[in-house]
Design a protein around this motif. Structure first.
Motif, PDB file in Angstrom:
ATOM      1  N   ARG A 217      10.813  18.891 -11.732  1.00  0.00           N
ATOM      2  CA  ARG A 217      12.175  19.638 -11.556  1.00  0.00           C
ATOM      3  C   ARG A 217      12.757  20.111 -12.762  1.00  0.00           C
ATOM      4  NH1 ARG A 217      16.595  16.778  -7.981  1.00  0.00           N
ATOM      5  NH2 ARG A 217      17.645  18.876  -8.300  1.00  0.00           N
ATOM      6  N   ASP A 218      12.613  19.590 -13.957  1.00  0.00           N
ATOM      7  CA  ASP A 218      13.140  19.885 -15.098  1.00  0.00           C
ATOM      8  C   ASP A 218      12.059  20.072 -16.296  1.00  0.00           C
ATOM      9  OD1 ASP A 218      15.748  19.145 -14.032  1.00  0.00           O
ATOM     10  OD2 ASP A 218      15.053  16.985 -13.936  1.00  0.00           O
ATOM     11  N   GLY A 219      11.407  21.122 -15.918  1.00  0.00           N
ATOM     12  CA  GLY A 219      10.328  21.238 -16.890  1.00  0.00           C
ATOM     13  C   GLY A 219      10.640  22.313 -17.807  1.00  0.00           C
ATOM     14  N   ILE A 220       9.814  23.388 -18.145  1.00  0.00           N
ATOM     15  CA  ILE A 220       9.980  24.483 -19.107  1.00  0.00           C
ATOM     16  C   ILE A 220       9.743  25.887 -18.464  1.00  0.00           C
ATOM     17  CG2 ILE A 220       9.628  22.853 -21.007  1.00  0.00           C
ATOM     18  CD1 ILE A 220       6.873  24.153 -21.239  1.00  0.00           C
ATOM     19  N   THR A 221      10.330  26.690 -19.233  1.00  0.00           N
ATOM     20  CA  THR A 221       9.933  28.173 -19.152  1.00  0.00           C
ATOM     21  C   THR A 221       9.457  28.697 -20.426  1.00  0.00           C
ATOM     22  OG1 THR A 221      12.084  28.479 -17.744  1.00  0.00           O
ATOM     23  CG2 THR A 221      10.740  30.380 -18.521  1.00  0.00           C
ATOM     24  N   THR A 222       8.325  29.342 -19.874  1.00  0.00           N
ATOM     25  CA  THR A 222       7.559  30.021 -21.231  1.00  0.00           C
ATOM     26  C   THR A 222       7.477  31.508 -21.118  1.00  0.00           C
ATOM     27  OG1 THR A 222       5.245  29.847 -22.262  1.00  0.00           O
ATOM     28  CG2 THR A 222       5.097  29.954 -19.969  1.00  0.00           C
ATOM     29  N   SER A 223       7.294  32.179 -22.234  1.00  0.00           N
ATOM     30  CA  SER A 223       7.244  33.746 -22.242  1.00  0.00           C
ATOM     31  C   SER A 223       5.908  34.041 -21.677  1.00  0.00           C
ATOM     32  CB  SER A 223       7.367  34.025 -23.824  1.00  0.00           C
ATOM     33  OG  SER A 223       6.220  33.992 -24.560  1.00  0.00           O
ATOM     34  N   CYS A 224       5.924  35.563 -21.462  1.00  0.00           N
ATOM     35  CA  CYS A 224       4.755  35.953 -20.895  1.00  0.00           C
ATOM     36  C   CYS A 224       4.043  36.994 -22.144  1.00  0.00           C
ATOM     37  CB  CYS A 224       4.834  36.928 -19.920  1.00  0.00           C
ATOM     38  SG  CYS A 224       5.154  35.800 -18.320  1.00  0.00           S
ATOM     39  N   ARG A 225       4.202  36.529 -23.541  1.00  0.00           N
ATOM     40  CA  ARG A 225       3.897  37.187 -24.251  1.00  0.00           C
ATOM     41  C   ARG A 225       2.328  37.772 -24.402  1.00  0.00           C
ATOM     42  NH1 ARG A 225       4.739  33.740 -29.785  1.00  0.00           N
ATOM     43  NH2 ARG A 225       3.189  32.067 -29.115  1.00  0.00           N
ATOM     44  N   LYS A 226       1.585  36.880 -23.947  1.00  0.00           N
ATOM     45  CA  LYS A 226      -0.013  37.320 -23.997  1.00  0.00           C
ATOM     46  C   LYS A 226      -0.263  38.150 -22.999  1.00  0.00           C
ATOM     47  CE  LYS A 226      -2.152  34.576 -26.977  1.00  0.00           C
ATOM     48  NZ  LYS A 226      -0.997  33.481 -27.332  1.00  0.00           N
ATOM     49  N   PHE A 227       0.530  38.155 -21.796  1.00  0.00           N
ATOM     50  CA  PHE A 227       0.267  39.287 -20.931  1.00  0.00           C
ATOM     51  C   PHE A 227       1.120  40.518 -21.226  1.00  0.00           C
ATOM     52  CE2 PHE A 227       0.322  35.186 -18.252  1.00  0.00           C
ATOM     53  CZ  PHE A 227      -1.022  35.404 -17.717  1.00  0.00           C
ATOM     54  N   ASP A 228       2.095  40.501 -21.923  1.00  0.00           N
ATOM     55  CA  ASP A 228       2.827  41.437 -22.582  1.00  0.00           C
ATOM     56  C   ASP A 228       1.766  42.270 -23.295  1.00  0.00           C
ATOM     57  OD1 ASP A 228       5.014  41.224 -21.096  1.00  0.00           O
ATOM     58  OD2 ASP A 228       6.178  40.251 -22.892  1.00  0.00           O
ATOM     59  N   MET A 229       1.130  41.574 -24.228  1.00  0.00           N
ATOM     60  CA  MET A 229       0.131  42.103 -25.297  1.00  0.00           C
ATOM     61  C   MET A 229      -1.216  42.550 -24.824  1.00  0.00           C
ATOM     62  SD  MET A 229      -0.850  40.096 -28.694  1.00  0.00           S
ATOM     63  CE  MET A 229       0.791  39.939 -29.301  1.00  0.00           C
ATOM     64  N   PHE A 230      -1.849  41.698 -23.997  1.00  0.00           N
ATOM     65  CA  PHE A 230      -3.274  42.042 -23.573  1.00  0.00           C
ATOM     66  C   PHE A 230      -3.275  42.676 -22.119  1.00  0.00           C
ATOM     67  CE2 PHE A 230      -3.919  38.387 -26.500  1.00  0.00           C
ATOM     68  CZ  PHE A 230      -5.169  39.090 -27.146  1.00  0.00           C
ATOM     69  N   GLY A 231      -2.309  42.388 -21.405  1.00  0.00           N
ATOM     70  CA  GLY A 231      -2.246  43.096 -20.128  1.00  0.00           C
ATOM     71  C   GLY A 231      -2.151  42.183 -19.006  1.00  0.00           C
ATOM     72  N   ASP A 232      -1.230  42.166 -18.015  1.00  0.00           N
ATOM     73  CA  ASP A 232      -1.239  41.256 -16.964  1.00  0.00           C
ATOM     74  C   ASP A 232      -2.669  40.642 -16.220  1.00  0.00           C
ATOM     75  OD1 ASP A 232       1.516  41.453 -17.398  1.00  0.00           O
ATOM     76  OD2 ASP A 232       2.124  42.236 -15.564  1.00  0.00           O
ATOM     77  N   TRP A 233      -3.684  41.770 -16.187  1.00  0.00           N
ATOM     78  CA  TRP A 233      -4.683  41.467 -15.517  1.00  0.00           C
ATOM     79  C   TRP A 233      -5.752  41.166 -16.338  1.00  0.00           C
ATOM     80  CZ3 TRP A 233      -5.195  41.628 -10.292  1.00  0.00           C
ATOM     81  CH2 TRP A 233      -4.077  42.197  -9.448  1.00  0.00           C
ATOM     82  N   TYR A 234      -5.471  40.989 -17.625  1.00  0.00           N
ATOM     83  CA  TYR A 234      -6.645  40.600 -18.570  1.00  0.00           C
ATOM     84  C   TYR A 234      -7.293  39.506 -18.520  1.00  0.00           C
ATOM     85  CZ  TYR A 234      -8.698  40.307 -23.344  1.00  0.00           C
ATOM     86  OH  TYR A 234      -9.667  40.247 -24.349  1.00  0.00           O
ATOM     87  N   LEU A 235      -7.067  38.098 -18.089  1.00  0.00           N
ATOM     88  CA  LEU A 235      -7.847  37.035 -17.898  1.00  0.00           C
ATOM     89  C   LEU A 235      -8.392  37.099 -16.687  1.00  0.00           C
ATOM     90  CD1 LEU A 235      -5.140  34.353 -19.075  1.00  0.00           C
ATOM     91  CD2 LEU A 235      -7.185  35.119 -20.093  1.00  0.00           C
ATOM     92  N   PHE A 236      -7.929  37.840 -15.767  1.00  0.00           N
ATOM     93  CA  PHE A 236      -8.646  37.774 -14.404  1.00  0.00           C
ATOM     94  C   PHE A 236      -9.748  38.811 -14.560  1.00  0.00           C
ATOM     95  CE2 PHE A 236      -9.237  40.187 -10.380  1.00  0.00           C
ATOM     96  CZ  PHE A 236      -9.311  39.374  -9.430  1.00  0.00           C
ATOM     97  N   ARG A 237      -9.748  39.847 -15.352  1.00  0.00           N
ATOM     98  CA  ARG A 237     -10.672  40.783 -15.590  1.00  0.00           C
ATOM     99  C   ARG A 237     -11.807  40.093 -16.646  1.00  0.00           C
ATOM    100  NH1 ARG A 237      -6.459  45.698 -15.625  1.00  0.00           N
ATOM    101  NH2 ARG A 237      -6.865  46.266 -13.118  1.00  0.00           N
TER     102      ARG A 237
END
Length: 263
Positions: A217-237
Motif C-alpha cells: 500500500r505504501d510503495g513508490i511512484t516512478t517517473s515515465c522518463r524512459k517512455f518519454d524518451m524512447f516512446g511508450d511502445w518501445y519495449l513492446f516493439r
C-alpha cells in the motif's frame, strides 16, 4: 531553492541550537540511498518526498546520494535539501548503489531511484516492516506517474521476466547485516542488479527462517522518463532488447537504455 525539510522533521523535538544542523542531534533510524547520474531534473522531488515521509513517521532519516559521472547540478540540489553526497564514477549501477549504502550510517536501509518518490506513509511502513524479525527485507509496489496503452503493453513485455520470481522490486528495504551478508549488489552485473539482489535476499531469508516482504500500500511512484524518451511502445516493439537487458551482462544493451542516455 526550497529549504531543507531535514531541518524540520520533528515539530515536538528539542529545537537545535542556533547555527546547529538538525541531523547532528539525532541518529537516523533509516538511511535512504539514491544512485544518481545527472538527475538535476528529478533528485529534488525524490529527496523532499523522503524527508516529508520521515516527518510524518516521526523518525530521523538520512539521505545519501551516490553521484555517478554527474556534470549537472545534482550535487548542489541534493546537498541544499539536506542529503549527503559521495562519488562513485564506475559505469556500473551495482557499484553506485553499494557506494551509497556503504557511506550510510543507519541500521535500516532503503534504496530509491533518483526519478522515484515516496508517499507520505512510506518511511513508517519501511520501519514497521524492517523492524519485524519475520522479514529479511523486501521490495515495494511501483506506480507509474502516468499510464497509456503503449506503457501498459511495454510493461507486459517485461512482466514475464519479473513475475516468475514472485518478488517485488522498485525500492528495497533491509537491515545492514543482511546487506553485508550478501556482500551488497553484484558488481559483475550491468543491469537487473535489482532482480539478482532480490533473489539473493529472499534466499538469505529462507536460510534464516525469514520471509521476503512487500510494501503493497505504501510503495513508490516512478517517473515515465524512459517512455518519454524512447516512446511508450518501445519495449513492446523491441523484445530482443528486453531479453538482452535481462541477461544482466550485455554492456551494449545497458549503455543504450541506461548508462549513455542523455538527461
Amino acid at each position: 531553492m526550497p529549504k531543507p525539510l531535514v531541518q524540520n522533521l520533528f515539530a515536538n523535538a528539542t529545537p537545535p541550537l542556533e547555527g546547529e544542523h538538525f541531523d547532528t542531534l539525532l541518529q537516523p533510524a533509516l538511511s535512504v540511498t539514491i544512485p544518481a547520474h545527472n538527475e538535476a531534473r528529478f533528485i529534488g522531488k525524490g529527496i523532499e518526498s523522503v524527508f516529508r515521509s520521515a516527518q510524518k513517521a516521526g523518525h530521523p532519516v538520512e539521505v545519501v546520494v551516490a553521484l555517478n559521472r554527474c556534470t549537472d547540478q545534482t550535487q548542489s540540489i541534493a546537498e541544499s535539501l539536506g542529503a549527503r553526497c559521495v562519488v562513485e564514477d564506475k559505469k556500473c549501477i551495482s557499484a553506485v548503489r553499494n557506494a551509497a549504502i556503504r557511506a550510510s550510517s543507519a541500521p535500516a536501509i532503503a534504496t530509491l531511484d533518483a526519478d522515484s518518490w515516496m508517499s507520505e506513509d512510506t518511511v513508517a511502513a519501511i520501519l514497521r516492516m524492517v523492524g519485524d524479525d519475520r522479514y529479511v527485507g523486501g521490495g515495494a509496489m511501483i506506480k507509474p506517474e502516468r499510464m497509456s496503452p503503449g506503457i501498459f503493453f511495454s510493461v507486459l513485455s517485461v512482466v514475464p521476466y519479473v513475475i516468475r520470481h514472485r518478488l517485488s522490486y522498485g525500492m528495497f528495504w533491509f537491515r545492514r547485516d543482511a546487506f553485508e551478508a550478501l556482500n551488497g549488489f553484484d558488481e559483475q552485473l550491468v543491469s537487473v542488479e535489482d532482480v539478482d539482489f532480490a533473489l539473493r535476499l529472499r534466499s538469505l531469508g529462507r536460510q534464516r527462517g525469514q520471509r521476503y516482504g512487500t510494501l503493497w500500500r505504501d510503495g513508490i511512484t516512478t517517473s515515465c522518463r524512459k517512455f518519454d524518451m524512447f516512446g511508450d511502445w518501445y519495449l513492446f516493439r523491441n523484445p530482443g532488447l528486453v531479453r538482452r537487458i535481462f541477461a544482466g551482462q550485455d554492456r551494449a544493451a545497458a549503455d543504450h537504455f541506461f548508462y549513455d542516455v542523455k538527461r
